[in-house]
Design a protein around this motif. Structure first.
Motif, short mmCIF file in Angstrom:
data_model
loop_
_atom_site.label_atom_id
_atom_site.label_comp_id
_atom_site.label_asym_id
_atom_site.label_seq_id
_atom_site.Cartn_x
_atom_site.Cartn_y
_atom_site.Cartn_z
N ARG A 5 0.82 -1.21 0.00
CA ARG A 5 0.00 0.00 0.00
C ARG A 5 0.85 1.25 0.00
O ARG A 5 0.48 2.27 -0.57
CB ARG A 5 -0.94 -0.01 1.21
N GLU A 6 2.01 1.14 0.66
CA GLU A 6 2.89 2.31 0.67
C GLU A 6 3.47 2.59 -0.70
O GLU A 6 3.78 3.71 -1.04
CB GLU A 6 4.02 2.09 1.68
N LYS A 7 3.61 1.52 -1.49
CA LYS A 7 4.21 1.68 -2.82
C LYS A 7 3.16 2.08 -3.85
O LYS A 7 3.48 2.33 -5.00
CB LYS A 7 4.87 0.37 -3.25
N LEU A 8 1.89 2.10 -3.45
CA LEU A 8 0.82 2.30 -4.41
C LEU A 8 0.85 3.69 -5.05
O LEU A 8 0.73 3.84 -6.26
CB LEU A 8 -0.54 2.07 -3.73
N VAL A 9 1.04 4.72 -4.19
CA VAL A 9 1.05 6.09 -4.70
C VAL A 9 2.24 6.33 -5.64
O VAL A 9 2.04 6.82 -6.76
CB VAL A 9 1.05 7.11 -3.54
N PRO A 10 3.48 5.96 -5.23
CA PRO A 10 4.58 6.14 -6.17
C PRO A 10 4.37 5.39 -7.48
O PRO A 10 4.66 5.91 -8.55
CB PRO A 10 5.79 5.57 -5.42
N LEU A 17 3.65 9.34 -15.18
CA LEU A 17 4.84 9.89 -15.83
C LEU A 17 5.12 9.14 -17.14
O LEU A 17 5.47 9.75 -18.16
CB LEU A 17 6.04 9.78 -14.88
N ALA A 18 4.92 7.82 -17.10
CA ALA A 18 5.12 7.02 -18.31
C ALA A 18 4.14 7.45 -19.40
O ALA A 18 4.51 7.59 -20.57
CB ALA A 18 4.94 5.54 -17.99
N TYR A 19 2.88 7.71 -19.00
CA TYR A 19 1.86 8.17 -19.93
C TYR A 19 2.28 9.50 -20.55
O TYR A 19 2.10 9.74 -21.74
CB TYR A 19 0.55 8.30 -19.15
N LEU A 20 2.89 10.37 -19.72
CA LEU A 20 3.32 11.68 -20.21
C LEU A 20 4.49 11.57 -21.18
O LEU A 20 4.61 12.36 -22.11
CB LEU A 20 3.75 12.55 -19.03
N PRO B 112 -1.60 11.55 -7.93
CA PRO B 112 -0.53 10.71 -7.39
C PRO B 112 0.87 11.22 -7.78
O PRO B 112 1.78 11.23 -6.97
CB PRO B 112 -0.80 9.34 -8.01
N LEU B 113 1.01 11.67 -9.04
CA LEU B 113 2.32 12.12 -9.47
C LEU B 113 2.73 13.41 -8.75
O LEU B 113 3.87 13.54 -8.28
CB LEU B 113 2.32 12.35 -10.99
N ALA B 114 1.78 14.35 -8.62
CA ALA B 114 2.07 15.58 -7.90
C ALA B 114 2.44 15.27 -6.44
O ALA B 114 3.38 15.83 -5.88
CB ALA B 114 0.87 16.53 -7.95
N TYR B 115 1.70 14.32 -5.84
CA TYR B 115 1.95 13.90 -4.46
C TYR B 115 3.33 13.28 -4.34
O TYR B 115 4.10 13.62 -3.43
CB TYR B 115 0.87 12.88 -4.06
N THR B 126 13.67 17.47 -8.53
CA THR B 126 13.93 18.31 -9.71
C THR B 126 13.86 17.51 -10.99
O THR B 126 13.28 17.95 -11.99
CB THR B 126 15.31 18.98 -9.60
N VAL B 127 14.44 16.29 -10.94
CA VAL B 127 14.43 15.45 -12.14
C VAL B 127 12.99 15.17 -12.57
O VAL B 127 12.64 15.31 -13.75
CB VAL B 127 15.16 14.12 -11.85
N LEU B 128 12.14 14.80 -11.61
CA LEU B 128 10.75 14.48 -11.94
C LEU B 128 10.02 15.70 -12.48
O LEU B 128 9.27 15.61 -13.45
CB LEU B 128 10.02 13.93 -10.71
N LEU B 129 10.28 16.87 -11.85
CA LEU B 129 9.62 18.09 -12.34
C LEU B 129 10.03 18.39 -13.77
O LEU B 129 9.20 18.75 -14.61
CB LEU B 129 9.99 19.27 -11.44
N VAL B 130 11.32 18.24 -14.06
CA VAL B 130 11.80 18.47 -15.43
C VAL B 130 11.11 17.51 -16.38
O VAL B 130 10.67 17.89 -17.47
CB VAL B 130 13.34 18.32 -15.51
N LEU B 131 10.95 16.24 -15.95
CA LEU B 131 10.30 15.26 -16.82
C LEU B 131 8.83 15.59 -17.07
O LEU B 131 8.29 15.24 -18.12
CB LEU B 131 10.43 13.86 -16.22
N VAL B 132 8.19 16.25 -16.10
CA VAL B 132 6.80 16.66 -16.32
C VAL B 132 6.72 17.79 -17.33
O VAL B 132 5.84 17.82 -18.19
CB VAL B 132 6.14 17.09 -14.98
N ILE B 133 7.67 18.73 -17.23
CA ILE B 133 7.63 19.90 -18.12
C ILE B 133 8.24 19.59 -19.49
O ILE B 133 7.84 20.16 -20.49
CB ILE B 133 8.35 21.09 -17.47
N ALA B 134 9.19 18.66 -19.51
CA ALA B 134 9.96 18.40 -20.73
C ALA B 134 9.12 18.13 -21.98
O ALA B 134 9.45 18.65 -23.04
CB ALA B 134 10.94 17.25 -20.48
#
Lengths: 265, 316
Positions: A5-10, A17-20, B112-115, B126-134
């Motif tokens: 459950r702790e790993k669920l959010v990440p 992020l993969a979708y993006l 979830p990603l913002a969290y 910073t790396v993750l933020l750059v990947l969101v904006i990139a």
């Protein structure tokens, strides 16, 4: 179970992020494709032909140069006008403040088609010839608000005592502005300018309505979606992505180093 | 009222000025008082001429009748609005529906990603933020075209969705047709969600990042479960981000015609597509102007109601 459950959010976050990033991966992979026919939608064969000849398609690099030029002018115009408005709004109390605030907010709270269409009706009614100038006018108009917001945020967080201190030390208004106010506001102005550049460079909807026969880079890509997409489009998309990421990384690196040396001093 | 007296020195300020009387405002010279107006003038003028005036022109255009050859004339012909709505209400409703769905999806995917970036990322922040904006740096049209490849009929993604029987469910809901995804509502909503996701993530991240970590500790000390902490502490404090993210997603999505054009079919046209083709291809300016006004009104009403209900009017 708890660990899961702790790993669920990440996990969910990383999936987003993969979708993006998935389209960027596809754009990069397909920049090495050797497509059959006019469209570059299915994988055929590895080839670096497009990378060796990025300007090999008629009008592609011309449209790119035009977009860069347009974005540069639009950034200049929007940044100057927007910074002035931001300073007026933060630093002065005057009667029309609320009205100006809403005027700034409105362009951001309206679907882009509405703005694009209304601007076109103005130009049609004035009998203006659609082209570089009409697009430039439009771009300055919609970038302006974003610059104001970016600069305002920075100026708001500035400590007014710094300027008071400068005045106490007998700096004139001009001197105070140039040596104290402007350097502190600079990151906000830079952020606004960068945003304006990105918005203008990538704008399609407003340009589509007001460009006439002028072809910016997004317009070229749009046209190619109907006529056939050359691989070079993927090459340029990939190159833009890589250059931008490198610039951001370099900026972070420089900032970190400056912080360290300042600390040493 | 500001407190001018410092404790410990009673009466120190009282002697110099009578209590209760505010210091008389120093009258600035007229030239100084005009400074803000000079600063505003060029930018405001630009917005008045190229933003407000065009709206007026569009209003007048929507009330014109005529043709391109004979010329248009203002005849206060209000029925254009009814006729436009009667003919294009499916596209209209679809726009609001697609934009609304995309906004909800953006919130569900983006939170979830913002969290993660705000609380769990550590030095990767910073790396993750750059990947969101990139992705912004690659033209959004190129990226949207990439979805054509991802969602093509013989692609791995569609194959996997089919194998997992996801397409059976979405087909039953009317979002997809057969084993196709491209040229269906699902493809358009997927594209919209993708295009506007960063606009949701960034405001969410900003508001989450501002939350004082000690509040989480306090909630934990008071025996709140992680779920309760989220429901009672984190989420309410992130509401400003939720509201501005929702607006930044819904407003542009409702007028978008790029996704519907590139990823959809004639069955998925949105009101933006109608406005674009009426203005640039059919050249029926009054209908196009009326539709554009109706869209603006619908968005303004939706946004006003939403902001009222969310109760954060001082956001902007």
């Amino acid at each position: 179970m708890r660990r899961l459950r702790e790993k669920l959010v990440p996990l969910a976050g990383l999936l987003t992020l993969a979708y993006l990033l998935l389209p960027n991966v596809v754009v990069t992979v397909f920049s090495f494709n050797d497509p059959v026919g006019r469209f570059n939608y299915s994988w055929q064969e590895f080839s670096t032909a497009a990378w060796r000849d990025p300007c090999g398609v008629a009008d592609l690099c011309g449209s790119l140069a035009l977009s860069l030029q347009l974005a540069a002018w639009a950034t200049l115009g929007a940044t100057v006008l927007g910074t002035m408005i931001a300073f007026a709004l933060v630093r002065y109390r005057f009667r029309a403040r609320g009205a100006v605030n809403s005027l700034i907010f409105l362009p951001m709270s309206m679907p882009e088609v509405v703005m694009a269409a209304s601007l076109l009706t103005l130009f049609l009614n004035m009998g203006a010839e659609l082209g570089f100038l009409t697009v430039l006018i439009a771009h300055v108009m919609f970038c302006l608000s974003f610059v104001v917001v970016a600069v305002k945020a920075r100026v708001l967080s500035m400590d007014p005592r710094l300027e008071e201190a400068a005045r106490d030390l007998y700096a004139g208004p001009v001197q105070t502005f140039l040596r104290v106010t402007l350097p502190i506001a600079a990151p906000g102005i830079a952020a606004g300018a960068l945003l304006a550049f990105a918005l203008s460079f990538d704008d399609f909807i407003i340009t589509n309505f007001n460009a006439g026969s002028t072809v910016t880079f997004p317009m070229f890509v749009w046209g190619s979606a109907q006529r056939g997409t050359p691989v070079q489009i993927n090459v340029i998309g990939t190159a833009m992505f890589v250059i931008a990421v490198l610039l951001v990384v370099a900026g972070q690196f420089l900032a970190a180093r400056r912080k360290r040396t300042e600390h040493l001093r | 009222m500001t407190v001018t007296e410092t404790p410990g020195t009673p009466g120190a300020t009282g002697s110099s000025a009578a209590p209760g009387t505010p210091p008389a405002p120093r009258r600035r010279p007229v030239r100084r008082r005009l400074v803000p107006y000079w600063l505003l003038l060029p930018g405001v003028l630009w917005l008045l001429v190229f933003f407000v005036l065009p709206m007026v022109y569009q209003a007048s255009t929507s009330l014109q009748t005529g043709s391109l050859e004979a010329g248009f004339e203002v005849t206060w012909h209000f029925p254009t609005y009814w006729e436009a709505l009667r003919e294009y209400w499916p596209q209209f409703v679809r726009s609001l529906l697609y934009a609304g769905t995309a906004t909800v999806l953006c919130l569900l995917l983006g939170y979830p990603l913002a969290y993660l970036i705000a609380f769990r990322a550590g030095r990767w922040r910073t790396v993750l933020l750059v990947l969101v904006i990139a992705p912004f740096f690659t033209s959004f049209l190129i990226r949207t075209l990439a979805w054509k490849t991802i969602l093509a009929d013989d692609s791995a993604v569609v194959g996997a969705l089919d194998a997992l029987h996801v397409l059976d469910v979405t087909g039953w809901l009317g979002w997809t047709e057969g084993d196709r995804v491209l040229a269906t509502p699902l493809a358009v909503v997927c594209g919209l969600t993708y295009n506007f996701l960063p606009f949701m993530i960034l405001p969410l991240y900003t508001s989450l990042e501002r939350i004082d970590g000690r509040l989480h500790e306090a909630a934990k000390d008071l025996y709140a479960s992680p779920a309760t902490t989220f429901r009672k502490v984190t989420f309410p404090l992130s509401l400003p981000g939720v509201v501005s993210g929702t607006l930044l997603t819904f407003i542009p999505a409702s007028g978008d015609y790029v996704n519907a054009e590139l990823l959809g079919s004639t069955e998925t046209k949105m009101v933006g597509n109608v406005i674009q083709s009426q203005f640039l291809r059919v050249l029926d300016y009054p209908t196009a102007a009326a539709l554009s006004f109706l869209l603006m009104a619908a968005v303004l009403v939706a946004v006003t109601v939403y902001i009222r209900r969310a109760g954060t009017e001082d956001l902007v």
